[in-house]
Motif scaffolding. Structure first.
Motif: not given
Lengths: 112, 114
Positions: B104, B49, B46, B94, B106, B102, A104, B36, B90, A90, B41-44, B38, B34
């Motif tokens: 994360f 926060k 937000l 920070s 698990t 950042l 992304g 996040y 997730f 990512f 099949n996608q990104g993270l 997911q 934060f």
């Protein structure tokens, strides 16, 4: 418009090959990152660039080399691919020092 | 040492039931926190926060999290979940040290059962 875009989305290759993943952000952010997500979904930072300068370089094999031609782009080149490199990579960017990241959609690398 | 812990790797819950996803951190300096999300099949993305001010923060889709400094926790809650909330969540931290990095947890897989 996609804020952080990565290409390719999927990459299947043989062991020993060299491959690159490209990332571009149109958010005007100063900082970009590469994260690796393994099969157990664990996310680990690999690199961070601020205004084209490397600021974070975690314990990553030197087969991985990031390149930032300008602050909107951060590419990842991987030499001599190994089976353990299979993961989703990512790209992300941020502006504030608070660390809020924009990600992304990921690039799924499969090494056979 | 600085770390982030999500104790539950998987949380199944029935639709319209409440849920809490736990997050604890360890740090010797002040933090930003934060959550996040997911989707498959996608990104993270937000979710919410905490930077400063009110310790209770909310997202637009009904999630909330409360920063508890004494317990070093930032648990995520929703009073009534929907099928569409099924995703990986997730927790991330920070550290206010100037390095924009950042860390994360698990992840917790939330599965909403119809």
């Amino acid at each position: 418009d996609t804020a952080v875009s990565q290409t390719p989305k999927y990459l299947v290759t043989q062991m020993g090959n060299d491959k690159s993943i490209k990332c571009e952000q149109n958010l005007g952010h100063d900082t970009m990152y590469w994260y690796k997500q393994d099969s157990k979904k664990f996310l680990k930072i690999m690199f961070s660039y601020n205004n084209k300068e490397l600021i974070i370089n975690e314990t990553v094999p030197n087969r991985f080399s990031p390149k930032s031609p300008d602050k909107a782009h951060l590419n990842l080149h991987i030499n001599s691919l190994e089976l353990g490199d299979s993961a989703v990579y990512f790209c992300a960017s941020s502006q504030e020092v608070s660390g809020e990241l924009f990600f992304g959609e990921g690039s799924r690398l499969t090494v056979l | 040492a600085q770390s982030v812990t999500q104790l539950d790797s998987q949380v199944p819950v029935f639709e319209e039931a409440p849920v809490e996803l736990r997050c604890n951190y360890s740090s010797s300096v002040s933090v930003y926190l934060f959550w996040y999300v997911q989707y498959p099949n996608q990104g993270l993305q937000l979710l919410l926060k905490y930077l400063s001010g009110s310790t209770l923060v909310e997202s637009i889709n009904g999630f909330e999290a409360e920063f508890n400094k004494s317990q070093t926790s930032f648990h995520l809650r929703k009073p009534s979940v929907h099928i569409s909330d099924t995703a990986e969540y997730f927790c991330a931290v920070s550290f206010k040290t100037g390095a924009n990095n950042l860390f994360f947890g698990t992840g917790t897989r939330l599965t909403v059962i119809p």
